[in-house]
Scaffold this motif. Structure first.
Motif, mmCIF file in Angstrom:
data_model
loop_
_atom_site.group_PDB
_atom_site.id
_atom_site.type_symbol
_atom_site.label_atom_id
_atom_site.label_comp_id
_atom_site.label_asym_id
_atom_site.label_seq_id
_atom_site.Cartn_x
_atom_site.Cartn_y
_atom_site.Cartn_z
ATOM 1 N N LYS A 74 0.805 -1.216 0.000
ATOM 2 C CA LYS A 74 0.000 0.000 0.000
ATOM 3 C C LYS A 74 0.842 1.271 0.000
ATOM 4 O O LYS A 74 0.449 2.280 -0.584
ATOM 5 N N SER A 127 -7.559 3.953 -2.734
ATOM 6 C CA SER A 127 -8.047 5.213 -2.161
ATOM 7 C C SER A 127 -9.321 5.638 -2.891
ATOM 8 O O SER A 127 -9.597 5.208 -4.017
ATOM 9 N N SER A 128 -10.085 6.513 -2.254
ATOM 10 C CA SER A 128 -11.400 6.892 -2.794
ATOM 11 C C SER A 128 -11.298 7.536 -4.176
ATOM 12 O O SER A 128 -12.017 7.160 -5.111
ATOM 13 N N TRP A 160 0.561 9.532 -4.381
ATOM 14 C CA TRP A 160 0.348 9.536 -2.937
ATOM 15 C C TRP A 160 1.204 8.481 -2.231
ATOM 16 O O TRP A 160 0.970 8.177 -1.063
#
Length: 222
Positions: free
Chosen positions: A102, A109-110, A188
């Motif tokens: 991850k 993620s959304s 991210w």
């Protein structure tokens, strides 16, 4: 009385010429609009739909050029369906699996997940519409009189071009949204190397877009 020989009458041979063997004039619905913006939009639509900048090749649907064009279009639709299938499989993997690492690529993620869902839907539409276009287009050009193309109105021509361009447009949307979803997931990341690679990939993607627009505007310029 002198003997006269009967003259042998040879009937004149007539050759039937197909209606489609000579080019015909297309209606106004096939010509690009006079408005510069609409003209550019019509040109782009023709490129996406039939891989040509105009519809002049529809003047003679019985020539070898038309048959070659049909073969190219069928091959293009087949390649589009294959590519859309690959994008669909990739987005399905992203939507149905958990990231193994991850902190390197968090595609669950959304925001990334939403872009992946849009990519999945567009890829699915591309596969469905591409299969329909391939079957109907190949059947129509093989078993129907394509001379009826010359009698279509402007709105019918636009509708036909949009129908032919639909699989390619959906595939482009699916590919772009899949790239954005992957970019967000990698950007991210907690790993600086992954972030640098992601930024370089984004710059390469944008530069390719710029080169595509430049080549499109330059190639074939008179």
């Amino acid at each position: 009385m002198p003997a006269f020989k009967a003259a042998r009458v040879i009937p004149a041979m007539t050759t039937s010429i197909p209606v489609n063997s000579y080019p015909q004039v297309l209606g106004n619905g096939y010509q690009a609009p006079n408005n510069p913006i609409l003209r550019l939009a019509f040109k782009i639509l023709c490129v996406i739909a039939v891989s040509r900048e105009s519809l002049d090749h529809w003047k003679n649907t019985g020539s070898k050029e038309w048959k070659d064009h049909v073969s190219i279009m069928v091959n293009r639709f087949e390649n589009t369906n294959i590519t859309a299938g690959l994008v669909l499989a990739t987005t399905t993997l992203f939507l149905s699996s958990v990231p193994p690492i991850k902190h390197l690529m968090a595609y669950n993620s959304s925001i990334s997940y939403i872009f992946a869902m849009v990519s999945f839907g567009a890829a699915l539409l591309s596969v469905i519409s591409g299969s329909a276009v391939l079957v109907i287009y190949e059947t129509s050009t093989a078993h129907k009189d394509m001379d009826s193309l010359k009698r279509m109105q402007r709105h019918q021509v636009i509708a036909l071009l949009l129908w032919l361009a639909y699989p390619s447009v959906c595939l482009s949307i699916a590919t772009c949204f899949l790239f954005v979803s992957t970019f967000i997931a990698c950007f991210w990341s907690d790993n600086s190397v992954v972030i640098v690679i992601t930024i370089l990939a984004c710059l390469a993607f944008l530069s390719n877009r710029g080169l595509t627009l430049y080549v499109f505007s330059v190639v074939g310029e008179k």
